[in-house]
Design a protein around this motif. Structure first.
Motif, PDB file in Angstrom:
ATOM      1  N   GLU A  52      65.550  59.987 121.561  1.00 57.39           N
ATOM      2  CA  GLU A  52      64.396  60.392 120.762  1.00 57.39           C
ATOM      3  C   GLU A  52      64.152  61.892 120.892  1.00 57.39           C
ATOM      4  O   GLU A  52      63.902  62.574 119.902  1.00 57.39           O
ATOM      5  N   PHE A  53      64.214  62.377 122.122  1.00 61.63           N
ATOM      6  CA  PHE A  53      64.033  63.818 122.334  1.00 61.63           C
ATOM      7  C   PHE A  53      65.210  64.601 121.760  1.00 61.63           C
ATOM      8  O   PHE A  53      65.030  65.589 121.057  1.00 61.63           O
ATOM      9  N   GLN A  54      66.407  64.146 122.038  1.00 60.53           N
ATOM     10  CA  GLN A  54      67.607  64.852 121.591  1.00 60.53           C
ATOM     11  C   GLN A  54      67.649  64.959 120.063  1.00 60.53           C
ATOM     12  O   GLN A  54      68.029  65.989 119.527  1.00 60.53           O
ATOM     13  N   GLY A  55      67.220  63.909 119.368  1.00 59.19           N
ATOM     14  CA  GLY A  55      67.173  63.951 117.904  1.00 59.19           C
ATOM     15  C   GLY A  55      66.222  65.021 117.396  1.00 59.19           C
ATOM     16  O   GLY A  55      66.530  65.755 116.456  1.00 59.19           O
ATOM     17  N   ARG A  56      65.076  65.131 118.029  1.00 58.17           N
ATOM     18  CA  ARG A  56      64.116  66.162 117.629  1.00 58.17           C
ATOM     19  C   ARG A  56      64.646  67.559 117.940  1.00 58.17           C
ATOM     20  O   ARG A  56      64.467  68.493 117.165  1.00 58.17           O
ATOM     21  N   ARG A  83      56.415  67.904 119.662  1.00 54.06           N
ATOM     22  CA  ARG A  83      56.426  67.006 118.504  1.00 54.06           C
ATOM     23  C   ARG A  83      56.581  65.549 118.946  1.00 54.06           C
ATOM     24  O   ARG A  83      55.897  64.660 118.432  1.00 54.06           O
ATOM     25  N   LEU A  84      57.461  65.308 119.910  1.00 55.29           N
ATOM     26  CA  LEU A  84      57.661  63.950 120.409  1.00 55.29           C
ATOM     27  C   LEU A  84      56.388  63.413 121.054  1.00 55.29           C
ATOM     28  O   LEU A  84      55.964  62.284 120.786  1.00 55.29           O
ATOM     29  N   LEU A  85      55.758  64.223 121.898  1.00 56.80           N
ATOM     30  CA  LEU A  85      54.537  63.773 122.578  1.00 56.80           C
ATOM     31  C   LEU A  85      53.395  63.541 121.594  1.00 56.80           C
ATOM     32  O   LEU A  85      52.614  62.593 121.750  1.00 56.80           O
ATOM     33  N   LEU A  86      53.309  64.390 120.573  1.00 61.09           N
ATOM     34  CA  LEU A  86      52.301  64.190 119.526  1.00 61.09           C
ATOM     35  C   LEU A  86      52.585  62.914 118.742  1.00 61.09           C
ATOM     36  O   LEU A  86      51.676  62.099 118.518  1.00 61.09           O
ATOM     37  N   ASP A  87      53.831  62.734 118.319  1.00 60.05           N
ATOM     38  CA  ASP A  87      54.206  61.559 117.531  1.00 60.05           C
ATOM     39  C   ASP A  87      53.949  60.263 118.287  1.00 60.05           C
ATOM     40  O   ASP A  87      53.583  59.254 117.694  1.00 60.05           O
ATOM     41  N   GLN A  88      54.128  60.278 119.594  1.00 60.84           N
ATOM     42  CA  GLN A  88      53.928  59.073 120.389  1.00 60.84           C
ATOM     43  C   GLN A  88      52.486  58.920 120.875  1.00 60.84           C
ATOM     44  O   GLN A  88      52.165  57.961 121.559  1.00 60.84           O
ATOM     45  N   GLY A  89      51.629  59.874 120.540  1.00 59.81           N
ATOM     46  CA  GLY A  89      50.226  59.791 120.924  1.00 59.81           C
ATOM     47  C   GLY A  89      49.982  60.044 122.406  1.00 59.81           C
ATOM     48  O   GLY A  89      48.922  59.697 122.932  1.00 59.81           O
ATOM     49  N   MET A  90      50.949  60.689 123.072  1.00 59.19           N
ATOM     50  CA  MET A  90      50.782  60.977 124.499  1.00 59.19           C
ATOM     51  C   MET A  90      49.873  62.169 124.734  1.00 59.19           C
ATOM     52  O   MET A  90      49.287  62.310 125.811  1.00 59.19           O
ATOM     53  N   VAL A  91      49.764  63.051 123.746  1.00 59.09           N
ATOM     54  CA  VAL A  91      48.837  64.178 123.755  1.00 59.09           C
ATOM     55  C   VAL A  91      48.293  64.342 122.340  1.00 59.09           C
ATOM     56  O   VAL A  91      48.846  63.817 121.388  1.00 59.09           O
ATOM     57  N   THR A  92      47.212  65.086 122.244  1.00 59.00           N
ATOM     58  CA  THR A  92      46.660  65.407 120.928  1.00 59.00           C
ATOM     59  C   THR A  92      46.928  66.880 120.628  1.00 59.00           C
ATOM     60  O   THR A  92      47.218  67.667 121.538  1.00 59.00           O
ATOM     61  N   ARG A  93      46.806  67.247 119.389  1.00 61.30           N
ATOM     62  CA  ARG A  93      46.940  68.650 119.000  1.00 61.30           C
ATOM     63  C   ARG A  93      45.901  69.476 119.744  1.00 61.30           C
ATOM     64  O   ARG A  93      46.179  70.578 120.188  1.00 61.30           O
ATOM     65  N   GLU A  94      44.709  68.927 119.922  1.00 65.15           N
ATOM     66  CA  GLU A  94      43.648  69.632 120.635  1.00 65.15           C
ATOM     67  C   GLU A  94      44.043  69.881 122.086  1.00 65.15           C
ATOM     68  O   GLU A  94      43.784  70.966 122.624  1.00 65.15           O
ATOM     69  N   ASP A  95      44.678  68.880 122.732  1.00 65.29           N
ATOM     70  CA  ASP A  95      45.158  69.061 124.110  1.00 65.29           C
ATOM     71  C   ASP A  95      46.140  70.226 124.186  1.00 65.29           C
ATOM     72  O   ASP A  95      46.036  71.081 125.068  1.00 65.29           O
ATOM     73  N   LEU A  96      47.101  70.229 123.276  1.00 68.42           N
ATOM     74  CA  LEU A  96      48.113  71.297 123.282  1.00 68.42           C
ATOM     75  C   LEU A  96      47.492  72.656 123.006  1.00 68.42           C
ATOM     76  O   LEU A  96      47.823  73.638 123.671  1.00 68.42           O
ATOM     77  N   ASP A  97      46.597  72.706 122.031  1.00 70.08           N
ATOM     78  CA  ASP A  97      45.955  73.981 121.697  1.00 70.08           C
ATOM     79  C   ASP A  97      45.123  74.508 122.877  1.00 70.08           C
ATOM     80  O   ASP A  97      45.137  75.708 123.163  1.00 70.08           O
ATOM     81  N   ALA A  98      44.414  73.611 123.560  1.00 69.53           N
ATOM     82  CA  ALA A  98      43.589  74.027 124.700  1.00 69.53           C
ATOM     83  C   ALA A  98      44.471  74.557 125.833  1.00 69.53           C
ATOM     84  O   ALA A  98      44.158  75.576 126.455  1.00 69.53           O
ATOM     85  N   ARG A  99      45.577  73.883 126.111  1.00 64.03           N
ATOM     86  CA  ARG A  99      46.475  74.326 127.190  1.00 64.03           C
ATOM     87  C   ARG A  99      47.115  75.664 126.821  1.00 64.03           C
ATOM     88  O   ARG A  99      47.214  76.549 127.667  1.00 64.03           O
ATOM     89  N   THR A 100      47.522  75.828 125.581  1.00 61.84           N
ATOM     90  CA  THR A 100      48.104  77.098 125.138  1.00 61.84           C
ATOM     91  C   THR A 100      47.100  78.226 125.282  1.00 61.84           C
ATOM     92  O   THR A 100      47.423  79.301 125.790  1.00 61.84           O
ATOM     93  N   ALA A 101      45.869  77.984 124.861  1.00 63.24           N
ATOM     94  CA  ALA A 101      44.828  79.004 124.963  1.00 63.24           C
ATOM     95  C   ALA A 101      44.566  79.364 126.426  1.00 63.24           C
ATOM     96  O   ALA A 101      44.361  80.543 126.747  1.00 63.24           O
ATOM     97  N   ALA A 102      44.617  78.387 127.315  1.00 62.09           N
ATOM     98  CA  ALA A 102      44.382  78.654 128.737  1.00 62.09           C
ATOM     99  C   ALA A 102      45.479  79.549 129.315  1.00 62.09           C
ATOM    100  O   ALA A 102      45.198  80.451 130.105  1.00 62.09           O
ATOM    101  N   TYR A 103      46.715  79.327 128.910  1.00 63.27           N
ATOM    102  CA  TYR A 103      47.799  80.199 129.379  1.00 63.27           C
ATOM    103  C   TYR A 103      47.687  81.595 128.785  1.00 63.27           C
ATOM    104  O   TYR A 103      47.863  82.596 129.470  1.00 63.27           O
TER     105      TYR A 103
END
Length: 111
Positions: A52-56, A83-103
């Motif tokens: 799944e990851f390799q395909g992406r 993309r894989l984590l978003l597609d599988q619902g393991m994280v949300t776009r908001e989670d990713l955006d918040a972590r990116t902003a923190a870095y």
């Protein structure tokens, strides 16, 4: 703990092959090693099949301009993982955006 991947991860070929120098994995920045480790750990923990990851990753690399610098490999890796984590619902776009902003703000340290 070894950073050397096992099995099908280590055996990726062609454009999917992990960057190496003298047979050793190469990470130009700490975040690259972290992105690599997260993807491998989640796979080994059963969160997803490696295919799944390799395909992406293959899709990300195929969509990149042909003259793109090979040093951007882990940017493609990270985009595939996100993309894989978003597609599988393991994280949300908001989670990713918040972590990116923190870095970006320095709230989280890459060191």
């Amino acid at each position: 703990m070894s950073t050397e991947p096992s099995g099908q991860i280590a055996d990726m070929q062609g454009e999917l092959a992990l960057p190496r120098s003298n047979g050793e994995l190469v990470f130009a920045a700490p975040w690259e090693g972290r992105a690599f480790g997260i993807a491998v750990a989640l796979n080994e923990g059963g969160a997803y099949e490696w295919g799944e990851f390799q395909g992406r990753l293959a899709e990300e690399i195929a969509s990149a301009p042909r003259d793109e610098d090979a040093s951007l490999y882990y940017e493609r890796w990270l985009a595939s993982l996100e993309r894989l984590l978003l597609d599988q619902g393991m994280v949300t776009r908001e989670d990713l955006d918040a972590r990116t902003a923190a870095y970006e703000s320095g709230e989280l340290d890459e060191g």
